[in-house]
Design an enzyme around this catalytic site. Structure first.
Site: not given
Length: 151
Positions: A65-67
């Site tokens: 999970a990342h942005a």
């Protein structure tokens, strides 16, 4: 490298979550509580999956999970969560997910060493199976460190 930036308070084991959105939210909570990210970073991670599909499911049983850093990262951080029951993200090739790594990178390059270390840990499915069954944080860190060193 992973064990250098992941402290025991950033590891959550056997968490009960109902869906992938809650999984991302719970996995990111240690980063939020430690002020590595702003709340909007969690929203950005969820929105990215809604907009682009389950691209964060990077290997069998593993989500990263990342942005983008400009979506709410204060400083470099990584949290890790294992799930009590595997979660589907909508990736038929690599679902269900048992381990979620939540990465907060303050710029486009700082996280590259972390990514290399992560690839060494997740490159074989038996490693994910073993990590997902551990119920003691110190043991989890020890095994993670062993996998990293033997890569």
């Amino acid at each position: 490298m992973l064990t250098d930036i992941v402290s025991p308070d950033k590891i959550l084991l056997h968490q009960s979550v109902s869906d992938w959105q809650q999984a991302i939210t719970v996995a990111a909570k240690p980063l939020l509580d430690s002020k590595y990210i702003y709340p909007e970073y969690i929203t950005a991670m969820i929105d990215a999956v809604k907009n682009y599909g389950p691209y964060i499911v990077i290997a069998k049983g593993v989500a990263l999970a990342h942005a983008r850093s400009e979506d709410g990262v204060k400083s470099m951080g990584l949290s890790i969560m294992t799930t009590k029951d595997p979660i589907n993200f909508g990736n038929p090739e690599n679902d269900p997910v048992k381990i979620i790594f939540c990465l907060a990178a303050p710029d486009p390059t700082t996280h590259l060493d972390v990514m290399r270390s992560l690839v060494n840990v997740i490159n074989e499915n038996w490693k994910i199976e073993q990590l997902s069954k551990i119920d003691n944080i110190e043991q989890f860190i020890s095994i993670l460190n062993k996998f990293e060193q033997n890569a």
